[in-house]
Design a protein around this motif. Sequence first.
Motif, PDB file in Angstrom:
ATOM      1  N   SER A  47       0.825  -1.207   0.000  1.00  0.00           N
ATOM      2  CA  SER A  47       0.000   0.000   0.000  1.00  0.00           C
ATOM      3  C   SER A  47       0.864   1.265   0.000  1.00  0.00           C
ATOM      4  O   SER A  47       0.490   2.267  -0.597  1.00  0.00           O
ATOM      5  CB  SER A  47      -0.950  -0.007   1.199  1.00  0.00           C
ATOM      6  N   GLN A  48       2.024   1.220   0.653  1.00  0.00           N
ATOM      7  CA  GLN A  48       2.963   2.339   0.586  1.00  0.00           C
ATOM      8  C   GLN A  48       3.439   2.539  -0.849  1.00  0.00           C
ATOM      9  O   GLN A  48       3.460   3.663  -1.358  1.00  0.00           O
ATOM     10  CB  GLN A  48       4.175   2.098   1.489  1.00  0.00           C
ATOM     11  N   ASN A  50       2.012   1.721  -3.574  1.00  0.00           N
ATOM     12  CA  ASN A  50       0.922   2.135  -4.443  1.00  0.00           C
ATOM     13  C   ASN A  50       0.282   3.455  -4.040  1.00  0.00           C
ATOM     14  O   ASN A  50      -0.571   3.983  -4.747  1.00  0.00           O
ATOM     15  CB  ASN A  50      -0.150   1.040  -4.495  1.00  0.00           C
ATOM     16  N   CYS A  52      -1.790   4.152  -1.468  1.00  0.00           N
ATOM     17  CA  CYS A  52      -3.193   4.021  -1.091  1.00  0.00           C
ATOM     18  C   CYS A  52      -3.383   4.411   0.378  1.00  0.00           C
ATOM     19  O   CYS A  52      -3.147   3.609   1.282  1.00  0.00           O
ATOM     20  CB  CYS A  52      -3.681   2.595  -1.333  1.00  0.00           C
ATOM     21  N   CYS A  55      -5.794   2.148   2.512  1.00  0.00           N
ATOM     22  CA  CYS A  55      -5.207   0.870   2.927  1.00  0.00           C
ATOM     23  C   CYS A  55      -4.058   1.068   3.915  1.00  0.00           C
ATOM     24  O   CYS A  55      -3.874   0.254   4.828  1.00  0.00           O
ATOM     25  CB  CYS A  55      -4.750   0.079   1.707  1.00  0.00           C
ATOM     26  N   LEU A  56      -3.286   2.139   3.753  1.00  0.00           N
ATOM     27  CA  LEU A  56      -2.230   2.434   4.719  1.00  0.00           C
ATOM     28  C   LEU A  56      -2.809   2.591   6.116  1.00  0.00           C
ATOM     29  O   LEU A  56      -2.291   2.024   7.085  1.00  0.00           O
ATOM     30  CB  LEU A  56      -1.476   3.707   4.323  1.00  0.00           C
ATOM     31  N   HIS A  59      -4.167  -0.949   7.440  1.00  0.00           N
ATOM     32  CA  HIS A  59      -3.184  -1.979   7.789  1.00  0.00           C
ATOM     33  C   HIS A  59      -2.230  -1.531   8.883  1.00  0.00           C
ATOM     34  O   HIS A  59      -1.829  -2.352   9.718  1.00  0.00           O
ATOM     35  CB  HIS A  59      -2.476  -2.471   6.527  1.00  0.00           C
ATOM     36  N   THR A 100       4.790  -6.239  -6.974  1.00  0.00           N
ATOM     37  CA  THR A 100       4.039  -4.985  -7.078  1.00  0.00           C
ATOM     38  C   THR A 100       4.625  -4.073  -8.145  1.00  0.00           C
ATOM     39  O   THR A 100       3.900  -3.311  -8.778  1.00  0.00           O
ATOM     40  CB  THR A 100       4.018  -4.280  -5.701  1.00  0.00           C
ATOM     41  N   ILE A 134      -3.924  -7.379  -2.321  1.00  0.00           N
ATOM     42  CA  ILE A 134      -3.743  -6.006  -1.850  1.00  0.00           C
ATOM     43  C   ILE A 134      -3.522  -5.060  -3.021  1.00  0.00           C
ATOM     44  O   ILE A 134      -3.953  -3.903  -2.982  1.00  0.00           O
ATOM     45  CB  ILE A 134      -2.632  -5.880  -0.782  1.00  0.00           C
ATOM     46  N   ASN A 135      -2.896  -5.518  -4.082  1.00  0.00           N
ATOM     47  CA  ASN A 135      -2.764  -4.665  -5.262  1.00  0.00           C
ATOM     48  C   ASN A 135      -4.131  -4.352  -5.853  1.00  0.00           C
ATOM     49  O   ASN A 135      -4.378  -3.222  -6.290  1.00  0.00           O
ATOM     50  CB  ASN A 135      -1.827  -5.294  -6.298  1.00  0.00           C
ATOM     51  N   TRP A 137      -7.034  -4.217  -4.132  1.00  0.00           N
ATOM     52  CA  TRP A 137      -7.637  -3.254  -3.206  1.00  0.00           C
ATOM     53  C   TRP A 137      -7.038  -1.868  -3.394  1.00  0.00           C
ATOM     54  O   TRP A 137      -7.744  -0.854  -3.345  1.00  0.00           O
ATOM     55  CB  TRP A 137      -7.459  -3.701  -1.756  1.00  0.00           C
ATOM     56  N   ASN A 138      -5.708  -1.810  -3.574  1.00  0.00           N
ATOM     57  CA  ASN A 138      -5.049  -0.513  -3.760  1.00  0.00           C
ATOM     58  C   ASN A 138      -5.532   0.188  -5.016  1.00  0.00           C
ATOM     59  O   ASN A 138      -5.701   1.411  -5.015  1.00  0.00           O
ATOM     60  CB  ASN A 138      -3.531  -0.680  -3.844  1.00  0.00           C
TER      61      ASN A 138
END
Length: 149
Positions: A47-48, A50, A52, A55-56, A59, A100, A134-135, A137-138
């Motif tokens: 998430s960092q 990307n 987001c 999400c950051l 999580h 990622t 997670i990608n 979701w991001n």
Amino acid sequence: MSATTFARIDYTRHLPKATQALLTLSQHVHGGVLEHTLVELVFLRVSQLNGCAYCLDMHATALRKAGVEPRKLDTVAAWCDSRLFDARERAALAWAEGLTTLPSGEPEEAAYQALQAHFDEEAIATLTMAVAIINAWNRLGVGLQPQMP
């Protein structure tokens, strides 16, 4: 990148079955062979990468609730230079970063070999699925800017 202060589209309303399917996948990963904090560390790092924010927040909050040391959370972005991450976490984070950042090339063989030293095939498959999830979701979070909780 400009900051959006409002949600663009409520994808959960427009695609409830798809959203539920993605939630179900996330639950399968969390219920798998990997420990909760490792999955959350991977989710946080991806998430960092990307960017987001939604999400950051999610999580990092989950990791704090799980009792992860604040110093460790503060250095996730520089995990390769931090002594707070063990070899297993480093292998997982390197693999997550490689997957990622696919446009820059596939993950190096050395990253895969490092995984094999710490994870069996089921765990590698679970970790790879976690990165894929997670990608996804991001992309929803960055693209559609859901309302922050």
